[in-house]
Design a protein around this motif. Structure first.
Motif, mmCIF file in Angstrom:
data_model
loop_
_atom_site.group_PDB
_atom_site.id
_atom_site.type_symbol
_atom_site.label_atom_id
_atom_site.label_comp_id
_atom_site.label_asym_id
_atom_site.label_seq_id
_atom_site.Cartn_x
_atom_site.Cartn_y
_atom_site.Cartn_z
ATOM 1 N N ALA A 27 0.857 -1.206 0.000
ATOM 2 C CA ALA A 27 0.000 0.000 0.000
ATOM 3 C C ALA A 27 0.883 1.243 0.000
ATOM 4 N N VAL A 28 0.644 2.123 -0.958
ATOM 5 C CA VAL A 28 1.396 3.378 -0.994
ATOM 6 C C VAL A 28 0.677 4.374 -0.075
ATOM 7 N N VAL A 29 1.381 4.764 0.979
ATOM 8 C CA VAL A 29 0.764 5.631 2.003
ATOM 9 C C VAL A 29 1.560 6.923 2.179
ATOM 10 N N LYS A 30 2.249 7.309 1.113
ATOM 11 C CA LYS A 30 3.063 8.537 1.207
ATOM 12 C C LYS A 30 2.156 9.775 1.337
ATOM 13 N N ASN A 31 2.776 10.886 1.711
ATOM 14 C CA ASN A 31 2.038 12.148 1.869
ATOM 15 C C ASN A 31 0.796 11.978 2.733
ATOM 16 N N ALA A 33 -0.733 9.369 3.630
ATOM 17 C CA ALA A 33 -1.692 8.454 2.995
ATOM 18 C C ALA A 33 -2.649 9.224 2.082
ATOM 19 N N TYR A 34 -2.051 9.891 1.094
ATOM 20 C CA TYR A 34 -2.824 10.667 0.115
ATOM 21 C C TYR A 34 -3.749 11.658 0.840
ATOM 22 N N ASN A 35 -3.262 12.061 2.033
ATOM 23 C CA ASN A 35 -3.971 13.036 2.865
ATOM 24 C C ASN A 35 -5.219 12.473 3.555
ATOM 25 N N LEU A 75 11.010 2.214 1.852
ATOM 26 C CA LEU A 75 11.283 3.630 1.570
ATOM 27 C C LEU A 75 11.545 3.788 0.080
ATOM 28 N N LEU A 76 10.651 4.496 -0.583
ATOM 29 C CA LEU A 76 10.755 4.646 -2.042
ATOM 30 C C LEU A 76 11.911 5.560 -2.445
ATOM 31 N N ASN A 77 12.183 6.561 -1.632
ATOM 32 C CA ASN A 77 13.254 7.501 -1.974
ATOM 33 C C ASN A 77 14.600 6.965 -1.519
ATOM 34 N N ASN A 121 11.993 7.015 -14.978
ATOM 35 C CA ASN A 121 13.337 7.581 -14.933
ATOM 36 C C ASN A 121 13.592 8.592 -13.823
ATOM 37 N N ARG A 122 12.835 8.495 -12.703
ATOM 38 C CA ARG A 122 13.079 9.420 -11.586
ATOM 39 C C ARG A 122 14.357 8.996 -10.874
ATOM 40 N N SER A 123 14.528 7.685 -10.730
ATOM 41 C CA SER A 123 15.799 7.115 -10.292
ATOM 42 C C SER A 123 15.787 5.657 -10.730
ATOM 43 N N LEU A 152 12.710 -6.255 -6.211
ATOM 44 C CA LEU A 152 12.987 -5.611 -7.499
ATOM 45 C C LEU A 152 11.770 -4.753 -7.801
ATOM 46 N N TRP A 153 12.011 -3.546 -8.320
ATOM 47 C CA TRP A 153 10.844 -2.710 -8.581
ATOM 48 C C TRP A 153 11.106 -1.660 -9.642
ATOM 49 N N CYS A 154 10.034 -1.153 -10.201
ATOM 50 C CA CYS A 154 10.091 0.058 -11.022
ATOM 51 C C CYS A 154 8.726 0.726 -10.946
ATOM 52 N N HIS A 155 8.632 1.919 -11.479
ATOM 53 C CA HIS A 155 7.359 2.653 -11.446
ATOM 54 C C HIS A 155 6.967 2.999 -12.872
ATOM 55 N N PHE A 156 5.685 2.779 -13.193
ATOM 56 C CA PHE A 156 5.199 3.104 -14.533
ATOM 57 C C PHE A 156 4.644 4.529 -14.548
ATOM 58 N N GLN A 193 3.455 -2.400 -10.254
ATOM 59 C CA GLN A 193 2.159 -1.949 -10.760
ATOM 60 C C GLN A 193 1.400 -1.008 -9.841
ATOM 61 N N ASN A 194 1.177 0.198 -10.327
ATOM 62 C CA ASN A 194 0.272 1.120 -9.656
ATOM 63 C C ASN A 194 -1.164 0.706 -9.998
ATOM 64 N N THR A 195 -2.124 1.503 -9.554
ATOM 65 C CA THR A 195 -3.529 1.108 -9.752
ATOM 66 C C THR A 195 -3.852 0.933 -11.243
ATOM 67 N N ALA A 196 -3.442 1.889 -12.065
ATOM 68 C CA ALA A 196 -3.804 1.832 -13.488
ATOM 69 C C ALA A 196 -3.251 0.568 -14.137
ATOM 70 N N THR A 210 1.322 -6.147 -6.070
ATOM 71 C CA THR A 210 1.018 -4.869 -6.710
ATOM 72 C C THR A 210 1.526 -3.777 -5.760
ATOM 73 N N ARG A 211 1.573 -2.554 -6.259
ATOM 74 C CA ARG A 211 1.952 -1.436 -5.370
ATOM 75 C C ARG A 211 0.948 -0.311 -5.620
ATOM 76 N N LEU A 212 -0.147 -0.380 -4.881
ATOM 77 C CA LEU A 212 -1.309 0.456 -5.197
ATOM 78 C C LEU A 212 -1.401 1.695 -4.310
ATOM 79 N N GLY A 213 -1.834 2.773 -4.933
ATOM 80 C CA GLY A 213 -2.144 3.983 -4.188
ATOM 81 C C GLY A 213 -3.617 4.320 -4.381
ATOM 82 N N ILE A 214 -3.889 5.138 -5.391
ATOM 83 C CA ILE A 214 -5.191 5.804 -5.504
ATOM 84 C C ILE A 214 -6.396 4.858 -5.485
ATOM 85 N N GLY A 215 -6.241 3.667 -6.033
ATOM 86 C CA GLY A 215 -7.364 2.722 -6.034
ATOM 87 C C GLY A 215 -7.769 2.308 -4.626
HETATM 88 C C1 PLP Z 1 6.573 4.913 -6.702
HETATM 89 C C2 PLP Z 1 5.095 4.837 -6.666
HETATM 90 N N1 PLP Z 1 4.497 3.644 -6.666
HETATM 91 C C3 PLP Z 1 3.148 3.523 -6.644
HETATM 92 C C4 PLP Z 1 2.335 4.633 -6.628
HETATM 93 C C5 PLP Z 1 0.845 4.453 -6.605
HETATM 94 O O1 PLP Z 1 0.263 4.930 -7.772
HETATM 95 P P1 PLP Z 1 -1.343 5.062 -7.864
HETATM 96 O O2 PLP Z 1 -1.732 6.048 -6.842
HETATM 97 O O3 PLP Z 1 -1.559 5.553 -9.250
HETATM 98 O O4 PLP Z 1 -1.887 3.710 -7.616
HETATM 99 C C6 PLP Z 1 2.915 5.910 -6.634
HETATM 100 C C7 PLP Z 1 2.066 7.103 -6.647
HETATM 101 O O5 PLP Z 1 2.405 8.173 -6.984
HETATM 102 C C8 PLP Z 1 4.331 6.011 -6.657
HETATM 103 O O6 PLP Z 1 4.957 7.203 -6.672
#
Ligand code: PLP
Length: 357
Positions: A27-31, A33-35, A75-77, A121-123, A152-156, A193-196, A210-215
């Motif tokens: 679960a992506v809970v940055k910021n 948790a999307y506020n 930690l994503l960063n 390509n952010r990193s 192992l990971w990447c972001h689309f 994989q993000n939500t999309a 999966t690595r989901l945020g907004i969904g």
């Molecule tokens: C690195 C990374 N992974 C996953 C997500 C989740 O993406 P989404 O909110 O489109 O599911 C984000 C969101 O910005 C992200 O920055």
């Protein structure tokens, strides 16, 4: 009464269950948790069966760790706070060959997820050849000095667009993963994989999570998806504080920001950009007693809405509601789902959590 944000906790839990479809999820809970609130979201997602979390900030990672001893906290960063990473048992990204060369000694015993740069390509590593250099170097070290290859990971960056770029980034990433396959390396977490992307493809081959945020938070990553799959667990509303009759050509607001084009009625509503209503959002409607009315002017703590005789002082005025979804305005160009959420100002809004148990 000024602006009120209600979050239905039960809905948040069931949305997380619904969207992940039984697939292990980070679960992506940055910021915050999307506020939505970090604590609220992490606890809801734990209840939804999720035991892996990702954030960009060490401070949030520490807060997550306090809520869950046994989850994977990623930690994503890129970080150089190695002592805290060890103390909190965090997993970190390995973002490039240059980073590895600089910090290889500090990484001993730390769980790392190798990042592929791809089109986003952010990193990340540019190619598998760079990874092979790292793996070769690690193989020559004593076991106690090595990192632990956990993921192992990447972001689309294009999964919510339909211009062909997503297919390219997906193909490049799967090609990068094939390198690990050839070496028979199968880490515990393989995630991109993000939500999309997840909604488009289901879990991609070779992936564990999966690595989901907004969904998880109930908004659609792109238009045309079904409302039942993305149930918005929150509402934002305020109320009519005054009704005023306007003659034709009568101005109202700063510099006459609204001039009545005819004899009409307006409602003064006590929510504004100071509470987080984006100016672009105010180019559209709000919802009063089940009907849509145009917002005609936005101020810091008020907005003006052109109404009819059915609207009265005290009526609720919704900016977001199940019938007036946040993602509707994303697709109208107001701003990304996360952008509309991130702007909500908890210093001025009242936040109410409903359906807590
Ligand atoms: C690195 C990374 N992974 C996953 C997500 C989740 O993406 P989404 O909110 O489109 O599911 C984000 C969101 O910005 C992200 O920055």
């Amino acid at each position: 009464m000024s602006g009120i944000l209600t979050i239905d906790r039960k809905q948040l839990v069931s949305q997380a269950v619904r969207v992940r479809e039984g697939i292990p999820t980070i679960a992506v809970v940055k910021n915050n948790a999307y506020n939505f609130g970090l604590e609220l979201a992490v606890e809801a997602f734990l209840e939804a069966g999720i035991s892996a979390f990702a954030t960009t900030s060490l401070k949030e990672a520490e807060a997550i760790r306090k809520m869950t001893d046994d989850s994977m906290v990623f930690l994503l960063n890129p970080t150089t706070e190695f002592a805290s990473v060890r103390r909190l048992d965090l997993s970190i990204t390995l973002p490039s060959l240059a980073y590895y060369e600089k910090y290889q000694e500090e990484l001993a015993g730390i769980s790392v997820h190798i990042e592929y740069a791809g089109l986003f390509n952010r990193s990340g590593f540019d190619n598998f050849g760079e990874v092979e250099q790292v793996l070769h170097h690690q193989a020559q070290m004593d076991e106690a000095e090595r990192f632990f290859l956990e993921g192992l990971w990447c972001h689309f960056g294009y999964a919510d667009e339909f211009d062909g770029n997503y297919e390219i980034e997906r193909k490049n990433w799967l090609g990068f993963l094939a390198g690990f396959d050839r070496l028979d390396i199968t880490p515990e977490f393989v995630h991109s994989q993000n939500t999309a992307s997840f909604v488009r493809d289901g879990l991609l081959p070779g992936h564990t999570h999966t690595r989901l945020g907004i969904g998880l938070y109930g908004s659609k990553p792109y238009s045309g998806l079904n409302d039942e799959m993305f149930v918005q667990p929150f509402e934002l509303y305020s109320s009519v504080v005054q009704i005023r009759d306007m003659d034709e050509n009568m101005p109202m607001g700063y510099g006459g920001s609204f001039v009545a084009g005819r004899r009409t009625k307006v409602a003064i509503v006590d929510i504004g950009y100071g509470d987080g209503v984006l100016r672009k959002r105010a180019e559209y409607d709000c919802l009063i007693n089940g009907r849509r009315y145009p917002i005609v002017s936005l101020m810091m703590s008020h907005m003006i809405v052109e109404v009819d005789e059915t609207v009265a002082t005290g009526d609720r005025v919704y900016i977001y509601h199940p019938e007036m979804r946040l993602d509707e305005y994303t697709f109208k160009g107001v701003g990304a789902n996360s952008e509309q959420l991130a702007t909500l100002n908890y210093n001025t809004l009242t936040k109410e959590i409903t359906n807590e148990s």
